[in-house]
Design a protein around this motif. Structure first.
Motif, PDB file in Angstrom:
ATOM      1  N   GLY A   5       0.830  -1.192   0.000  1.00 55.47           N
ATOM      2  CA  GLY A   5       0.000   0.000   0.000  1.00 55.47           C
ATOM      3  C   GLY A   5       0.865   1.243   0.000  1.00 55.47           C
ATOM      4  O   GLY A   5       1.980   1.223   0.527  1.00 55.47           O
ATOM      5  N   PRO A   7       0.569   5.027   1.154  1.00 56.17           N
ATOM      6  CA  PRO A   7      -0.194   6.095   1.812  1.00 56.17           C
ATOM      7  C   PRO A   7      -0.162   7.393   1.017  1.00 56.17           C
ATOM      8  O   PRO A   7       0.885   7.814   0.517  1.00 56.17           O
ATOM      9  CB  PRO A   7       0.528   6.252   3.152  1.00 56.17           C
ATOM     10  N   GLY A   8      -1.318   8.005   0.904  1.00 53.39           N
ATOM     11  CA  GLY A   8      -1.410   9.233   0.124  1.00 53.39           C
ATOM     12  C   GLY A   8      -1.434   8.983  -1.368  1.00 53.39           C
ATOM     13  O   GLY A   8      -1.489   9.926  -2.161  1.00 53.39           O
ATOM     14  N   ASN A   9      -1.374   7.694  -1.777  1.00 48.85           N
ATOM     15  CA  ASN A   9      -1.333   7.318  -3.190  1.00 48.85           C
ATOM     16  C   ASN A   9      -0.173   7.998  -3.912  1.00 48.85           C
ATOM     17  O   ASN A   9      -0.286   8.416  -5.062  1.00 48.85           O
ATOM     18  CB  ASN A   9      -2.661   7.660  -3.879  1.00 48.85           C
ATOM     19  N   LYS A  58      -8.689   0.998   6.079  1.00 55.20           N
ATOM     20  CA  LYS A  58      -7.293   1.227   5.697  1.00 55.20           C
ATOM     21  C   LYS A  58      -6.526  -0.080   5.552  1.00 55.20           C
ATOM     22  O   LYS A  58      -5.572  -0.150   4.772  1.00 55.20           O
ATOM     23  CB  LYS A  58      -6.594   2.144   6.697  1.00 55.20           C
ATOM     24  N   PHE A  65      -9.460   4.557   0.946  1.00 49.89           N
ATOM     25  CA  PHE A  65      -8.147   3.907   0.965  1.00 49.89           C
ATOM     26  C   PHE A  65      -7.923   2.997  -0.238  1.00 49.89           C
ATOM     27  O   PHE A  65      -6.827   2.462  -0.415  1.00 49.89           O
ATOM     28  CB  PHE A  65      -7.981   3.085   2.252  1.00 49.89           C
ATOM     29  N   GLU A  68      -5.001   3.793  -2.540  1.00 50.18           N
ATOM     30  CA  GLU A  68      -3.670   3.602  -1.952  1.00 50.18           C
ATOM     31  C   GLU A  68      -3.204   2.159  -2.132  1.00 50.18           C
ATOM     32  O   GLU A  68      -2.018   1.871  -2.012  1.00 50.18           O
ATOM     33  CB  GLU A  68      -3.691   3.991  -0.478  1.00 50.18           C
ATOM     34  N   HIS A  69      -4.149   1.262  -2.417  1.00 50.54           N
ATOM     35  CA  HIS A  69      -3.824  -0.145  -2.652  1.00 50.54           C
ATOM     36  C   HIS A  69      -3.766  -0.479  -4.138  1.00 50.54           C
ATOM     37  O   HIS A  69      -3.351  -1.574  -4.502  1.00 50.54           O
ATOM     38  CB  HIS A  69      -4.871  -1.035  -1.975  1.00 50.54           C
TER      39      HIS A  69
END
Length: 200
Positions: A5, A7-9, A58, A65, A68-69
């Protein structure tokens, strides 16, 4: 992690890899459909989710979320890099900017640090618990087959980084997309027996 993942993309990736991903506009809906299937697998004992709660967005990668994945969702994902020597996001959340020394930063891949035993212990104490844990390879395999119809090649880092990689590689060769369901059919009864013994 538990699955790749970002975070924040925020990420850096090759266009040749990104082109293989499912369309980003469809990914959140695909996650929701997959969530329903995972709940059924957990209900019938094929899987468990002891390491994290699938109901927490998350961890599962739902709603805001999901994206982000997205970039880490393909089985062709290569070496995952980070810029921190401390793998816990809480380290960075708790510390002020002036507390971050130069030695806290390091550009490297996750591969030099295998999963910590204390982290894997959350999967459970019963035999084969890691083989039923959604947040380890069983869950990853289900996702890859569901979304892309394939798994990483034999040379991929996932088979050596995650526990039970050799076992799952053999199951995929034997059963294909049904590997998790078939392999864990016997694990369900073993888990029930273990629970009865522990209670007794």
């Amino acid at each position: 992690f538990p699955e790749p993942g970002f975070p924040g993309n925020m990420f850096i990736a090759k266009c040749s890899y990104v082109r293989q991903l499912v369309h980003p506009a469809k990914f959140a809906a695909m996650k929701d459909i997959f969530f329903g299937k995972v709940r059924k697998f957990i209900a019938d004992g094929t899987l468990q989710a002891n390491m994290y709660k699938i109901s927490v967005d998350k961890w599962f990668g739902r709603n805001r979320f999901a994206m982000e994945h997205w970039v880490g969702s393909h089985p062709a994902l290569g070496k995952v890099c980070h810029v921190s020597r401390n793998h816990s996001p809480f380290f960075w959340l708790r510390h002020q900017r002036f507390d971050r020394d130069p030695e806290h930063w390091k550009f490297d891949t996750i591969l030099h640090d295998p999963p910590a035993p204390w982290w894997l212990a959350y999967a459970g104490e019963a035999p084969n618990d890691t083989r039923r844990e959604f947040f380890l390879l069983p869950g990853m395999l289900l996702k890859w087959f569901e979304w892309y119809g394939e798994v990483p090649p034999p040379t991929s880092w996932v088979w050596s980084w995650y526990p039970d990689g050799e076992f799952w590689g053999a199951q995929v060769l034997k059963y294909g997309s049904r590997a998790v369901e078939v392999a864990n059919a016997g694990a369900i009864e073993l888990a029930r027996l273990w629970t009865c013994m522990a209670v007794a």
